[in-house]
Design an enzyme around this catalytic site. Sequence first.
Site, short mmCIF file in Angstrom:
data_model
loop_
_atom_site.label_atom_id
_atom_site.label_comp_id
_atom_site.label_asym_id
_atom_site.label_seq_id
_atom_site.Cartn_x
_atom_site.Cartn_y
_atom_site.Cartn_z
N CYS A 23 0.36 1.96 6.82
CA CYS A 23 0.47 0.87 6.91
C CYS A 23 0.74 0.13 5.67
O CYS A 23 0.09 0.64 4.64
CB CYS A 23 -0.49 0.01 7.71
SG CYS A 23 -2.03 0.35 7.24
N CYS A 61 0.66 -1.14 -0.16
CA CYS A 61 0.14 -0.09 -0.05
C CYS A 61 0.78 1.33 -0.12
O CYS A 61 0.25 2.48 -0.26
CB CYS A 61 -0.88 0.12 1.24
SG CYS A 61 -2.21 -1.21 1.25
N HIS A 100 -9.23 3.91 -1.02
CA HIS A 100 -7.83 3.72 -1.09
C HIS A 100 -7.23 2.70 -2.35
O HIS A 100 -7.31 1.65 -2.35
CB HIS A 100 -7.70 2.80 0.21
CG HIS A 100 -6.14 2.15 0.48
ND1 HIS A 100 -5.10 2.66 -0.17
CD2 HIS A 100 -5.85 0.99 1.22
CE1 HIS A 100 -3.97 2.16 0.18
NE2 HIS A 100 -4.59 0.91 0.94
#
Length: 385
Positions: A367, A89, A337
């Site tokens: 994260c 990510c 996201h």
Amino acid sequence: MAEAYIVGAVRSPVGKKKGGLSTVHPTDLAAHTLSALIERTGVDPAAVEDVIMGCVMQFGPQSMDIARNAWLSAGLPETVAGVTIDRQCGSSQQAIHFAAQGVLSGTQDLVVASGVESMSIVPMGSSITAALEKGMPFPFGEKWVERYDKQEISQFRGAELMAEKWNLSREDLERYAYESHQRAAKAVANGYFREQIAPLNGVEDDEGPRPDTTLEKMAELRTLREDGRITAATSSQISDGAGALLIASEQAVRDHNLTPRARIVTLALTGDDPVYMLTAPIPATHKALKKAGLSISDIDVIEINEAFAPVPLAWIQELDADPARTNPNGGAIALGHPLGGTGAILMTKLLHELERTGGRYGLQTMCEGGGQANVTIIERLSSPL
């Protein structure tokens, strides 16, 4: 001492699943932000020395070095190379780090840092699913099992473990998610994002925020795991989006008559427990603040990716951070996201919010799979060099 400056930052709107960007090829989605970046900065694209692009699912339409393909799809010079990277990510936040490091090292002067993900076209987990269907082994081999045993390793379990460890109830998580939607809806309504977005495919605003959501509606949702606390409402949305920034040296700023908008203060990276997976922003932020000689109270605007509500809530607890300065315009729970695109999108949001409010320091963290986290601290500049 060498410095690295952000001289441009632009993003696409963040499209929701089956939304207005769901049919846009990811190469074209990324190309759109690259074109907008070059147009808005006015830089000679032939002077760019590399295009570094984050993308998580490098499979199918997002394979074969999408960074290079997007640059060429934008009609930009063939002489400029591109490379695609994966730090899960945090891929495009790492792209920013690599770009800044190239400039800080003195080996490069102008680098594009970018990211893209079309989760509508290339669903999360596509590469793993394809491998398993062909009988290939799962990414964790025998040596991994020797170290961590045969246990579930997933972001969903990590989120539940965090909620339990930090004593966060389902109600705590839902209150946070509700606030994220309210902040995002206000930001969209007030036009806070308009200057940073390059509209595409008829989409001008982020599609994710739900201003009409309520705590009562959230309470009706089933948890993602039996006896769990996490629901779809307290998780980031599946999304499509891209972002791009131009990182420049002092020499490039002068040579190309560019306006430095922010200085890269600190780059930090650390790993943490891969089973909990989502906790690394906590130690990474402590590390970054120490390197920068700053305290959390010095930070005016914070962007921490809302992969799941326990991530920012635990981070706020551990850092004693001001909730009002943390994701002031909502986060991924409301805005979405798009995996490899999120790091560049968050930095674009962070820079523009500092400029809108007159803040000095901004901090970004998120994260990442494998129990990792990047932290970037920037300082807004109010005058030319």
